[in-house]
Write a protein that holds these residues in place. Sequence first.
Motif, short mmCIF file in Angstrom:
data_model
loop_
_atom_site.label_atom_id
_atom_site.label_comp_id
_atom_site.label_asym_id
_atom_site.label_seq_id
_atom_site.Cartn_x
_atom_site.Cartn_y
_atom_site.Cartn_z
N GLN A 207 -20.66 -8.15 20.32
CA GLN A 207 -20.66 -8.95 21.56
C GLN A 207 -19.91 -8.21 22.67
OE1 GLN A 207 -19.00 -12.77 20.48
NE2 GLN A 207 -20.99 -13.64 20.03
N THR A 229 -29.85 -14.66 18.29
CA THR A 229 -28.78 -15.65 18.31
C THR A 229 -27.46 -14.97 18.66
OG1 THR A 229 -28.34 -15.39 15.94
CG2 THR A 229 -29.92 -17.10 16.60
N ASN A 230 -26.48 -15.78 19.01
CA ASN A 230 -25.15 -15.31 19.35
C ASN A 230 -24.15 -16.14 18.55
OD1 ASN A 230 -22.79 -14.44 20.58
ND2 ASN A 230 -23.11 -15.67 22.43
N GLU A 231 -23.58 -15.53 17.51
CA GLU A 231 -22.73 -16.32 16.61
C GLU A 231 -21.69 -15.44 15.92
OE1 GLU A 231 -25.12 -17.10 12.76
OE2 GLU A 231 -26.63 -17.07 14.36
N ASN A 232 -20.50 -16.00 15.76
CA ASN A 232 -19.42 -15.35 15.01
C ASN A 232 -19.15 -13.92 15.46
OD1 ASN A 232 -19.19 -17.68 13.35
ND2 ASN A 232 -20.86 -16.94 12.06
N GLY A 233 -19.17 -13.72 16.78
CA GLY A 233 -18.84 -12.41 17.32
C GLY A 233 -19.95 -11.38 17.24
N VAL A 234 -21.15 -11.83 16.89
CA VAL A 234 -22.28 -10.90 16.72
C VAL A 234 -23.53 -11.45 17.41
CG1 VAL A 234 -23.77 -9.69 15.08
CG2 VAL A 234 -21.38 -10.12 14.50
N TRP A 236 -27.31 -11.38 17.04
CA TRP A 236 -28.26 -11.04 15.98
C TRP A 236 -29.69 -11.07 16.50
CZ3 TRP A 236 -27.34 -9.28 11.17
CH2 TRP A 236 -26.06 -9.45 10.65
#
Length: 250
Positions: A207, A229-234, A236
């Motif tokens: 990110q 997607t944008n999740e948990n600092g990543v 994807w």
Amino acid sequence: MNRDMEQVEQAKKSFNRILDNEKYAGIIRDDAHLSLLLSLVQDSAYDRILDIGTGTGYLAFPLAEAFPAAHVCGIDIAETIIEKNNAAVKEKGITNLSFQTFDGLAYPFRSESFDLIVTRYAFHHFPNAANAVRQMNWLLVKGGKVLVSDPMGNEKDDKGIIDAFMRVKRDGHNHFYSSAELDEIFTNNGFVKEKRVLTEMKFPFPQNDEYMELYHNTVIKDKELYEITNENGVVWVNHVHVGNTVFVKQ
């Protein structure tokens, strides 16, 4: 320096740095996928096999084992990994496998030198794909085969969404070809498609500012093409088809 050479130099700098990295090797390692690739070329006998963009020899070493009567040659632009591959060949006493560097643009072999060419996760780095395919045709005997395994662009991705994400890596990425685009390049240069098996893969991106700007500027319907997607600092890219395609020289 022209654009093609600039792209090759960018890729060389990146892959000389990361190819021998265990984290990177873990990302691209996939035993089931490797077994599939070997199965796609098992129905013929070969004398000379060329692996373009061989990297760590991920495909070249198994090919040498699977086809002991053939000589396998792996080529890559990354000099450091080629040295390590040749050292491993010598250490293991493998007699039908060798590795060498090339400039990323011209293949240093005579015409009709091979009856099988393989390339895994490298085709999207080729600066001029049509020229590369013409050279493959020249290198193959009549009836020779090319196995291309590469991530593919979604047919509906008319904005080059996936390419924009990949180019932030600055590793010489050129283009993820759709199935139609890939078929056209090969059929226009003397090949027919024999078979294709689709698999899937996903890409994680950090990110950082560039990826986050791309993520926020990509509209929902385009994100849905690849399930971005944008999740948990990543960030994807969760759904990318990999085309595993065999073409035959006419």
